[in-house]
Design a protein around this motif. Structure first.
Motif, mmCIF file in Angstrom:
data_model
loop_
_atom_site.group_PDB
_atom_site.id
_atom_site.type_symbol
_atom_site.label_atom_id
_atom_site.label_comp_id
_atom_site.label_asym_id
_atom_site.label_seq_id
_atom_site.Cartn_x
_atom_site.Cartn_y
_atom_site.Cartn_z
ATOM 1 N N SER A 180 13.312 3.601 12.611
ATOM 2 C CA SER A 180 12.182 2.801 12.130
ATOM 3 C C SER A 180 11.256 3.539 11.159
ATOM 4 C CB SER A 180 11.356 2.354 13.353
ATOM 5 O OG SER A 180 9.984 2.282 13.033
ATOM 6 N N ASN A 181 10.812 2.799 10.205
ATOM 7 C CA ASN A 181 9.673 3.175 9.369
ATOM 8 C C ASN A 181 8.538 2.295 9.855
ATOM 9 O OD1 ASN A 181 7.814 3.617 7.355
ATOM 10 N ND2 ASN A 181 9.043 2.785 5.687
ATOM 11 N N PRO A 182 7.429 2.773 10.370
ATOM 12 C CA PRO A 182 6.875 4.118 10.257
ATOM 13 C C PRO A 182 7.026 5.017 11.495
ATOM 14 C CG PRO A 182 5.163 2.659 11.018
ATOM 15 C CD PRO A 182 6.428 1.836 10.924
ATOM 16 N N SER A 221 0.828 -1.214 0.000
ATOM 17 C CA SER A 221 0.000 0.000 0.000
ATOM 18 C C SER A 221 0.856 1.254 0.000
ATOM 19 C CB SER A 221 -0.981 0.003 1.162
ATOM 20 O OG SER A 221 -0.372 -0.486 2.298
ATOM 21 N N THR A 222 2.081 1.178 0.525
ATOM 22 C CA THR A 222 2.940 2.374 0.486
ATOM 23 C C THR A 222 3.239 2.736 -0.967
ATOM 24 O OG1 THR A 222 4.797 0.872 0.834
ATOM 25 C CG2 THR A 222 4.075 2.157 2.723
ATOM 26 N N LEU A 223 3.590 1.717 -1.751
ATOM 27 C CA LEU A 223 3.907 1.989 -3.161
ATOM 28 C C LEU A 223 2.646 2.428 -3.910
ATOM 29 C CD1 LEU A 223 6.388 -0.905 -4.102
ATOM 30 C CD2 LEU A 223 6.913 1.490 -3.686
ATOM 31 N N VAL A 250 -2.090 7.143 11.316
ATOM 32 C CA VAL A 250 -1.745 7.353 9.903
ATOM 33 C C VAL A 250 -0.279 7.781 9.860
ATOM 34 C CG1 VAL A 250 -4.035 7.923 8.969
ATOM 35 C CG2 VAL A 250 -2.629 9.739 9.985
ATOM 36 N N ARG A 251 0.384 7.491 8.754
ATOM 37 C CA ARG A 251 1.796 7.888 8.617
ATOM 38 C C ARG A 251 1.920 9.104 7.714
ATOM 39 N NH1 ARG A 251 6.279 4.616 5.239
ATOM 40 N NH2 ARG A 251 5.368 5.915 3.613
ATOM 41 N N MET A 252 2.584 10.130 8.264
ATOM 42 C CA MET A 252 2.866 11.330 7.473
ATOM 43 C C MET A 252 4.348 11.344 7.146
ATOM 44 S SD MET A 252 2.941 15.235 8.832
ATOM 45 C CE MET A 252 3.863 16.430 7.862
HETATM 46 N N1 GLU Z 1 9.808 2.309 1.989
HETATM 47 C C1 GLU Z 1 9.057 3.369 1.471
HETATM 48 C C2 GLU Z 1 7.745 3.512 2.235
HETATM 49 O O1 GLU Z 1 7.554 2.883 3.242
HETATM 50 C C3 GLU Z 1 8.881 3.254 -0.009
HETATM 51 C C4 GLU Z 1 7.796 2.354 -0.515
HETATM 52 C C5 GLU Z 1 8.126 0.906 -0.353
HETATM 53 O O2 GLU Z 1 9.205 0.490 -0.810
HETATM 54 O O3 GLU Z 1 7.292 0.221 0.208
HETATM 55 O O4 GLU Z 1 6.910 4.278 1.869
#
Ligand code: GLU
Ligand code: PMP
Length: 391
Positions: free
Chosen positions: A177-179, A18-20, A366-368
Protein backbone atom coordinates in the motif's frame (compact mmCIF):
# COMPACT_ATOMS: atom_id res chain seq x y z
CA UNK A 1 -6.66 36.06 -14.89
CA UNK A 2 -9.69 34.16 -13.55
CA UNK A 3 -13.00 34.69 -15.33
CA UNK A 4 -15.25 32.42 -13.32
CA UNK A 5 -15.91 29.63 -15.82
CA UNK A 6 -19.00 27.49 -15.15
CA UNK A 7 -17.31 24.12 -14.83
CA UNK A 8 -18.94 20.71 -15.03
CA UNK A 9 -20.52 19.74 -11.72
CA UNK A 10 -18.48 16.55 -11.55
CA UNK A 11 -15.38 18.64 -10.87
CA UNK A 12 -16.81 20.32 -7.79
CA UNK A 13 -15.54 17.61 -5.44
CA UNK A 14 -12.20 17.03 -7.18
CA UNK A 15 -9.00 18.36 -5.59
CA UNK A 16 -5.59 18.71 -7.26
CA UNK A 17 -3.10 15.91 -6.52
CA UNK A 18 -1.10 17.03 -3.49
CA UNK A 19 1.46 14.25 -3.99
CA UNK A 20 2.27 15.57 -7.45
CA UNK A 21 2.12 19.23 -6.36
CA UNK A 22 4.42 18.85 -3.34
CA UNK A 23 6.86 16.62 -5.24
CA UNK A 24 7.04 19.24 -8.00
CA UNK A 25 7.58 22.02 -5.43
CA UNK A 26 10.43 20.10 -3.76
CA UNK A 27 12.07 19.41 -7.14
CA UNK A 28 11.77 23.09 -8.11
CA UNK A 29 13.32 24.33 -4.85
CA UNK A 30 16.16 21.85 -5.32
CA UNK A 31 16.78 23.00 -8.90
CA UNK A 32 16.99 26.56 -7.57
CA UNK A 33 19.92 25.47 -5.44
CA UNK A 34 18.11 25.05 -2.08
CA UNK A 35 19.42 22.27 0.12
CA UNK A 36 16.15 20.32 0.08
CA UNK A 37 15.83 16.81 1.46
CA UNK A 38 13.07 15.30 -0.63
CA UNK A 39 11.01 12.78 1.34
CA UNK A 40 7.95 13.61 -0.77
CA UNK A 41 8.89 11.72 -3.93
CA UNK A 42 6.48 9.03 -5.05
CA UNK A 43 8.96 7.59 -7.52
CA UNK A 44 12.17 5.53 -7.36
CA UNK A 45 15.31 7.69 -7.44
CA UNK A 46 17.11 5.19 -9.71
CA UNK A 47 17.66 5.97 -13.38
CA UNK A 48 15.71 3.92 -15.94
CA UNK A 49 18.03 1.03 -16.94
CA UNK A 50 20.16 1.58 -20.07
CA UNK A 51 18.80 -1.47 -21.91
CA UNK A 52 15.33 0.06 -21.63
CA UNK A 53 16.54 3.41 -22.94
CA UNK A 54 18.32 1.63 -25.80
CA UNK A 55 15.06 -0.02 -26.87
CA UNK A 56 13.46 3.43 -27.00
CA UNK A 57 16.33 4.91 -29.07
CA UNK A 58 15.98 2.00 -31.51
CA UNK A 59 12.22 2.53 -31.73
CA UNK A 60 12.77 6.16 -32.68
CA UNK A 61 15.52 5.34 -35.18
CA UNK A 62 13.40 2.59 -36.75
CA UNK A 63 10.53 5.02 -37.21
CA UNK A 64 8.30 3.22 -34.70
CA UNK A 65 6.59 6.53 -34.13
CA UNK A 66 3.04 6.06 -35.39
CA UNK A 67 -0.28 5.05 -33.87
CA UNK A 68 -0.37 1.51 -32.54
CA UNK A 69 -3.46 -0.58 -31.70
CA UNK A 70 -5.30 1.27 -28.90
CA UNK A 71 -4.73 -1.39 -26.25
CA UNK A 72 -1.03 -1.86 -27.02
CA UNK A 73 1.20 -3.70 -29.48
CA UNK A 74 0.65 -7.49 -29.59
CA UNK A 75 4.19 -8.35 -28.48
CA UNK A 76 3.89 -6.13 -25.38
CA UNK A 77 0.51 -7.64 -24.50
CA UNK A 78 2.02 -11.09 -24.88
CA UNK A 79 4.93 -10.10 -22.59
CA UNK A 80 2.36 -8.87 -20.04
CA UNK A 81 0.49 -12.21 -20.22
CA UNK A 82 3.81 -14.02 -19.72
CA UNK A 83 4.59 -11.80 -16.72
CA UNK A 84 1.21 -12.56 -15.13
CA UNK A 85 1.74 -16.29 -15.66
CA UNK A 86 5.30 -16.26 -14.30
CA UNK A 87 4.95 -13.85 -11.37
CA UNK A 88 1.32 -14.12 -10.38
CA UNK A 89 0.07 -17.59 -11.47
CA UNK A 90 -2.54 -15.80 -13.56
CA UNK A 91 -3.65 -16.92 -17.01
CA UNK A 92 -4.79 -14.06 -19.21
CA UNK A 93 -5.26 -13.88 -22.99
CA UNK A 94 -4.08 -10.80 -24.91
CA UNK A 95 -7.73 -9.83 -25.43
CA UNK A 96 -7.96 -9.30 -21.67
CA UNK A 97 -5.09 -6.79 -21.50
CA UNK A 98 -5.28 -3.02 -21.96
CA UNK A 99 -2.03 -1.04 -21.89
CA UNK A 100 -2.50 2.59 -20.87
CA UNK A 101 -0.62 5.78 -19.93
CA UNK A 102 0.38 4.60 -16.47
CA UNK A 103 -1.39 2.54 -13.81
CA UNK A 104 -3.24 5.70 -12.78
CA UNK A 105 -4.82 5.79 -16.22
CA UNK A 106 -5.65 2.06 -16.02
CA UNK A 107 -7.48 2.56 -12.71
CA UNK A 108 -9.33 5.56 -14.06
CA UNK A 109 -10.39 3.64 -17.20
CA UNK A 110 -11.63 0.73 -15.09
CA UNK A 111 -13.72 3.01 -12.88
CA UNK A 112 -15.02 4.92 -15.89
CA UNK A 113 -16.17 1.68 -17.50
CA UNK A 114 -17.80 0.34 -14.31
CA UNK A 115 -19.24 3.17 -12.25
CA UNK A 116 -22.68 4.67 -12.70
CA UNK A 117 -23.78 7.86 -10.98
CA UNK A 118 -24.25 7.16 -7.23
CA UNK A 119 -22.58 3.74 -7.37
CA UNK A 120 -20.41 3.26 -4.29
CA UNK A 121 -16.74 2.31 -4.30
CA UNK A 122 -15.23 0.98 -1.07
CA UNK A 123 -11.79 2.37 -0.32
CA UNK A 124 -9.72 1.36 2.73
CA UNK A 125 -8.37 4.44 4.48
CA UNK A 126 -5.56 5.62 4.55
CA UNK A 127 -5.78 5.51 0.77
CA UNK A 128 -3.71 6.64 -2.17
CA UNK A 129 -4.67 10.24 -2.90
CA UNK A 130 -6.12 9.65 -6.39
CA UNK A 131 -8.66 6.88 -5.65
CA UNK A 132 -11.47 9.02 -4.20
CA UNK A 133 -10.88 11.79 -6.73
CA UNK A 134 -11.14 9.32 -9.61
CA UNK A 135 -14.41 7.99 -8.19
CA UNK A 136 -15.68 11.58 -8.02
CA UNK A 137 -14.63 12.16 -11.63
CA UNK A 138 -16.78 9.14 -12.54
CA UNK A 139 -19.66 10.61 -10.51
CA UNK A 140 -19.60 7.73 -8.08
CA UNK A 141 -19.40 7.85 -4.30
CA UNK A 142 -16.23 6.87 -2.42
CA UNK A 143 -17.01 5.06 0.83
CA UNK A 144 -14.07 4.88 3.21
CA UNK A 145 -13.26 1.97 5.49
CA UNK A 146 -11.07 3.10 8.37
CA UNK A 147 -8.14 0.85 9.21
CA UNK A 148 -6.01 0.89 12.35
CA UNK A 149 -2.26 0.92 12.95
CA UNK A 150 -2.67 -2.00 15.36
CA UNK A 151 -3.98 -4.04 12.40
CA UNK A 152 -1.11 -2.85 10.20
CA UNK A 153 -3.62 -0.56 8.50
CA UNK A 154 -5.38 -3.54 6.93
CA UNK A 155 -9.12 -4.00 6.75
CA UNK A 156 -10.94 -6.55 8.81
CA UNK A 157 -12.80 -8.77 6.28
CA UNK A 158 -15.85 -8.86 8.61
CA UNK A 159 -15.98 -5.09 8.35
CA UNK A 160 -15.88 -5.38 4.55
CA UNK A 161 -18.83 -7.75 4.57
CA UNK A 162 -20.82 -5.31 6.71
CA UNK A 163 -19.98 -2.32 4.54
CA UNK A 164 -21.13 -3.87 1.25
CA UNK A 165 -24.58 -2.51 0.45
CA UNK A 166 -26.94 -2.55 -2.53
CA UNK A 167 -25.04 0.27 -4.25
CA UNK A 168 -21.54 -1.13 -3.72
CA UNK A 169 -20.04 -1.76 -7.14
CA UNK A 170 -16.33 -2.07 -6.47
CA UNK A 171 -13.63 -2.35 -3.82
CA UNK A 172 -10.15 -0.89 -4.30
CA UNK A 173 -7.34 -3.03 -2.95
CA UNK A 174 -3.76 -1.74 -2.85
CA UNK A 175 -1.12 -4.18 -1.63
CA UNK A 176 1.66 -3.23 -1.02
CA UNK A 177 0.00 0.00 0.00
CA UNK A 178 0.75 3.62 -0.62
CA UNK A 179 0.96 5.37 1.91
CA UNK A 180 1.22 2.74 4.70
CA UNK A 181 3.44 0.06 3.10
CA UNK A 182 1.17 -2.68 4.45
CA UNK A 183 1.04 -5.98 2.59
CA UNK A 184 -1.89 -8.41 2.68
CA UNK A 185 -1.06 -12.08 3.24
CA UNK A 186 -2.61 -14.67 0.96
CA UNK A 187 -5.00 -15.95 3.65
CA UNK A 188 -6.30 -12.39 4.17
CA UNK A 189 -6.81 -11.95 0.44
CA UNK A 190 -8.69 -15.26 0.35
CA UNK A 191 -11.16 -13.94 2.93
CA UNK A 192 -11.62 -10.71 0.96
CA UNK A 193 -12.00 -12.70 -2.27
CA UNK A 194 -14.72 -14.91 -0.81
CA UNK A 195 -16.71 -11.93 0.40
CA UNK A 196 -16.43 -9.97 -2.85
CA UNK A 197 -17.24 -13.05 -4.94
CA UNK A 198 -20.25 -13.85 -2.77
CA UNK A 199 -21.56 -10.27 -2.95
CA UNK A 200 -20.57 -9.81 -6.63
CA UNK A 201 -18.42 -6.77 -5.95
CA UNK A 202 -15.64 -5.93 -8.43
CA UNK A 203 -12.11 -5.70 -7.07
CA UNK A 204 -9.68 -3.20 -8.54
CA UNK A 205 -6.38 -4.63 -7.39
CA UNK A 206 -3.63 -2.02 -7.67
CA UNK A 207 -0.39 -4.04 -7.59
CA UNK A 208 1.98 -1.30 -8.76
CA UNK A 209 4.36 -1.88 -5.78
CA UNK A 210 4.47 -5.64 -6.30
CA UNK A 211 8.23 -5.71 -6.87
CA UNK A 212 8.99 -3.58 -3.82
CA UNK A 213 8.25 -5.95 -1.01
CA UNK A 214 10.63 -6.80 1.85
CA UNK A 215 11.77 -9.54 4.22
CA UNK A 216 11.27 -12.23 1.53
CA UNK A 217 7.49 -11.93 1.74
CA UNK A 218 5.69 -13.13 -1.39
CA UNK A 219 3.19 -10.91 -3.17
CA UNK A 220 -0.19 -12.52 -3.92
CA UNK A 221 -2.58 -11.45 -6.64
CA UNK A 222 -6.16 -11.71 -5.49
CA UNK A 223 -7.38 -12.72 -8.97
CA UNK A 224 -5.33 -15.93 -8.72
CA UNK A 225 -7.23 -17.17 -5.68
CA UNK A 226 -10.42 -18.51 -7.29
CA UNK A 227 -12.26 -18.57 -10.60
CA UNK A 228 -15.09 -16.48 -9.11
CA UNK A 229 -12.82 -13.67 -7.98
CA UNK A 230 -10.83 -13.83 -11.23
CA UNK A 231 -14.06 -12.99 -13.06
CA UNK A 232 -14.60 -9.93 -10.87
CA UNK A 233 -11.06 -8.57 -10.64
CA UNK A 234 -9.25 -5.90 -12.59
CA UNK A 235 -5.55 -6.49 -11.92
CA UNK A 236 -3.54 -3.29 -12.37
CA UNK A 237 0.21 -3.00 -12.66
CA UNK A 238 2.82 -0.98 -14.55
CA UNK A 239 6.45 -0.16 -15.18
CA UNK A 240 6.71 3.07 -13.15
CA UNK A 241 7.92 1.51 -9.94
CA UNK A 242 9.32 -1.86 -11.05
CA UNK A 243 11.65 -0.33 -13.67
CA UNK A 244 11.87 3.25 -12.47
CA UNK A 245 9.93 4.44 -15.51
CA UNK A 246 7.51 6.97 -14.01
CA UNK A 247 7.93 9.48 -16.84
CA UNK A 248 7.46 6.94 -19.62
CA UNK A 249 3.80 6.45 -18.71
CA UNK A 250 3.14 2.75 -19.19
CA UNK A 251 0.66 0.88 -17.01
CA UNK A 252 -1.67 -1.97 -17.79
CA UNK A 253 -4.68 -3.88 -16.56
CA UNK A 254 -6.06 -7.36 -17.00
CA UNK A 255 -9.79 -7.99 -16.73
CA UNK A 256 -12.54 -10.35 -17.91
CA UNK A 257 -12.66 -10.05 -21.71
CA UNK A 258 -15.92 -8.11 -22.02
CA UNK A 259 -14.76 -5.56 -19.44
CA UNK A 260 -11.36 -5.22 -21.18
CA UNK A 261 -13.23 -4.67 -24.43
CA UNK A 262 -15.36 -1.92 -22.83
CA UNK A 263 -12.23 -0.29 -21.40
CA UNK A 264 -10.60 -0.37 -24.82
CA UNK A 265 -13.59 1.61 -26.15
CA UNK A 266 -13.04 4.21 -23.41
CA UNK A 267 -9.42 4.47 -24.49
CA UNK A 268 -10.30 4.48 -28.22
CA UNK A 269 -12.18 7.72 -27.73
CA UNK A 270 -10.02 9.40 -25.13
CA UNK A 271 -6.27 8.87 -25.49
CA UNK A 272 -5.83 6.13 -28.18
CA UNK A 273 -2.65 4.10 -27.70
CA UNK A 274 0.02 4.82 -25.08
CA UNK A 275 3.25 6.26 -26.58
CA UNK A 276 4.64 3.84 -29.21
CA UNK A 277 8.25 4.43 -28.09
CA UNK A 278 7.45 3.79 -24.42
CA UNK A 279 5.71 0.56 -25.41
CA UNK A 280 8.92 -0.72 -27.01
CA UNK A 281 10.83 0.32 -23.89
CA UNK A 282 8.31 -1.50 -21.68
CA UNK A 283 8.64 -4.60 -23.86
CA UNK A 284 12.42 -4.62 -23.31
CA UNK A 285 11.89 -4.16 -19.55
CA UNK A 286 9.40 -7.02 -19.26
CA UNK A 287 11.38 -9.41 -21.44
CA UNK A 288 14.58 -8.95 -19.41
CA UNK A 289 15.43 -10.96 -16.28
CA UNK A 290 14.15 -9.35 -13.07
CA UNK A 291 17.66 -8.26 -12.04
CA UNK A 292 16.92 -4.52 -11.96
CA UNK A 293 13.92 -4.70 -9.62
CA UNK A 294 15.76 -7.19 -7.41
CA UNK A 295 18.71 -4.83 -6.95
CA UNK A 296 16.41 -1.89 -6.36
CA UNK A 297 14.41 -3.90 -3.86
CA UNK A 298 17.53 -4.85 -1.88
CA UNK A 299 18.62 -1.21 -1.74
CA UNK A 300 15.16 -0.04 -0.64
CA UNK A 301 15.12 -2.65 2.13
CA UNK A 302 18.51 -1.38 3.38
CA UNK A 303 17.18 2.19 3.40
CA UNK A 304 13.93 1.23 5.07
CA UNK A 305 15.76 -0.56 7.87
CA UNK A 306 18.12 2.37 8.34
CA UNK A 307 15.27 4.91 8.37
CA UNK A 308 13.19 2.87 10.84
CA UNK A 309 16.12 2.50 13.19
CA UNK A 310 16.78 6.24 13.07
CA UNK A 311 13.08 7.14 13.42
CA UNK A 312 12.73 4.93 16.48
CA UNK A 313 15.15 7.30 18.26
CA UNK A 314 13.05 10.39 17.59
CA UNK A 315 10.72 11.25 20.45
CA UNK A 316 6.97 11.79 20.12
CA UNK A 317 6.43 10.06 16.80
CA UNK A 318 5.35 6.54 15.87
CA UNK A 319 5.13 4.27 12.84
CA UNK A 320 4.40 0.73 11.77
CA UNK A 321 7.04 -1.18 9.84
CA UNK A 322 6.19 -1.03 6.14
CA UNK A 323 6.35 -4.43 4.45
CA UNK A 324 6.45 -2.96 0.95
CA UNK A 325 6.50 0.18 -1.26
CA UNK A 326 8.93 2.95 -0.24
CA UNK A 327 6.95 4.95 2.27
CA UNK A 328 6.83 5.25 6.05
CA UNK A 329 3.59 6.63 7.44
CA UNK A 330 4.62 8.60 10.51
CA UNK A 331 2.26 9.17 13.41
CA UNK A 332 2.51 12.82 14.51
CA UNK A 333 -0.58 12.86 16.75
CA UNK A 334 1.50 13.65 19.86
CA UNK A 335 2.70 16.91 18.30
CA UNK A 336 -0.84 18.32 18.41
CA UNK A 337 -0.37 19.96 15.02
CA UNK A 338 -2.21 19.11 11.79
CA UNK A 339 -0.32 17.37 9.00
CA UNK A 340 -0.25 20.36 6.65
CA UNK A 341 1.29 22.54 9.38
CA UNK A 342 3.95 19.94 10.14
CA UNK A 343 4.80 19.42 6.44
CA UNK A 344 4.81 23.16 5.65
CA UNK A 345 6.91 24.09 8.66
CA UNK A 346 9.43 21.32 8.00
CA UNK A 347 9.78 22.52 4.42
CA UNK A 348 10.11 26.20 5.31
CA UNK A 349 12.19 25.88 8.46
CA UNK A 350 14.28 22.77 7.76
CA UNK A 351 14.01 22.26 3.99
CA UNK A 352 12.60 18.76 4.40
CA UNK A 353 9.63 17.87 2.20
CA UNK A 354 7.03 15.31 3.30
CA UNK A 355 3.44 14.72 2.20
CA UNK A 356 0.76 15.69 4.76
CA UNK A 357 -1.25 12.64 5.81
CA UNK A 358 -4.47 14.59 5.15
CA UNK A 359 -3.93 13.79 1.45
CA UNK A 360 -4.41 10.11 2.36
CA UNK A 361 -7.26 10.61 4.83
CA UNK A 362 -5.20 10.86 8.07
CA UNK A 363 -4.43 14.33 9.36
CA UNK A 364 -2.44 12.91 12.29
CA UNK A 365 0.22 11.40 10.01
CA UNK A 366 2.80 12.51 7.44
CA UNK A 367 4.22 10.32 4.66
CA UNK A 368 7.96 9.97 4.29
CA UNK A 369 9.32 8.44 1.10
CA UNK A 370 12.68 6.68 1.39
CA UNK A 371 13.23 6.77 -2.38
CA UNK A 372 16.33 8.85 -1.82
CA UNK A 373 19.97 8.17 -0.87
CA UNK A 374 21.15 7.03 2.56
CA UNK A 375 22.95 10.36 3.03
CA UNK A 376 19.75 12.25 2.38
CA UNK A 377 17.78 9.98 4.72
CA UNK A 378 20.30 10.58 7.47
CA UNK A 379 20.39 14.33 6.89
CA UNK A 380 16.60 14.66 6.66
CA UNK A 381 15.92 12.65 9.80
CA UNK A 382 18.57 14.63 11.73
CA UNK A 383 16.75 17.80 10.71
CA UNK A 384 13.35 16.39 11.68
CA UNK A 385 14.70 15.39 15.10
CA UNK A 386 16.18 18.85 15.60
CA UNK A 387 12.92 20.54 14.61
CA UNK A 388 10.84 18.34 16.87
CA UNK A 389 13.21 18.90 19.77
CA UNK A 390 12.48 22.64 19.60
CA UNK A 391 8.69 22.37 19.45
N1 GLU B 1 2.03 7.77 -6.65
C1 GLU B 1 3.06 8.64 -6.29
C2 GLU B 1 2.78 9.27 -4.93
O1 GLU B 1 1.87 8.88 -4.25
C3 GLU B 1 3.34 9.64 -7.37
C4 GLU B 1 2.47 10.85 -7.45
C5 GLU B 1 1.10 10.54 -7.97
O2 GLU B 1 1.00 9.94 -9.05
O3 GLU B 1 0.17 10.93 -7.29
O4 GLU B 1 3.48 10.14 -4.51
N1 PMP C 1 -1.16 3.37 -7.66
C1 PMP C 1 -0.45 3.79 -6.61
C2 PMP C 1 -0.78 3.24 -5.27
C3 PMP C 1 0.55 4.75 -6.77
O1 PMP C 1 1.26 5.16 -5.72
C4 PMP C 1 0.80 5.27 -8.04
C5 PMP C 1 1.77 6.41 -8.14
N2 PMP C 1 2.73 6.30 -8.94
C6 PMP C 1 0.05 4.78 -9.12
C7 PMP C 1 -0.93 3.84 -8.89
C8 PMP C 1 0.22 5.28 -10.52
O2 PMP C 1 1.41 4.97 -11.12
P1 PMP C 1 1.67 5.26 -12.64
O3 PMP C 1 0.49 5.98 -13.20
O4 PMP C 1 2.91 6.09 -12.70
O5 PMP C 1 1.86 3.93 -13.30
Amino acid sequence: MRINIRLAKRLEKVNPSSTLAITAKAKKLKSEGRDIVNFAAGEPDFDTPDFVKDAAYSAIKDGFTKYTPTTGIPELKKAICDKFRKDNSLEYESTQIVVSNGAKHSIFNALFALINKTDEVLIPSPYWVSYPEMVHLCEGKPVFMETLPKNDFKIDPRDLEKRIGPRTKAFILNSPSNPTGSVYAEYELKQIAEICAHKKVFVISDEIYEKLIYDNVKHSSIASLSKDIYNLTITVNGLSKSHSMTGWRIGYLAAPEDLAEAISRVQDHSTSNPVSISQKAALAALNAPDEFSRLMNAEFQRRRDFALERLSKIKNIGFIKPGGAFYIFIDISKLKLDSLTVASRLLEEKFVSLIPGAAFGRDDYVRMSFATSMDQIQKGLDRIEEWMGKL
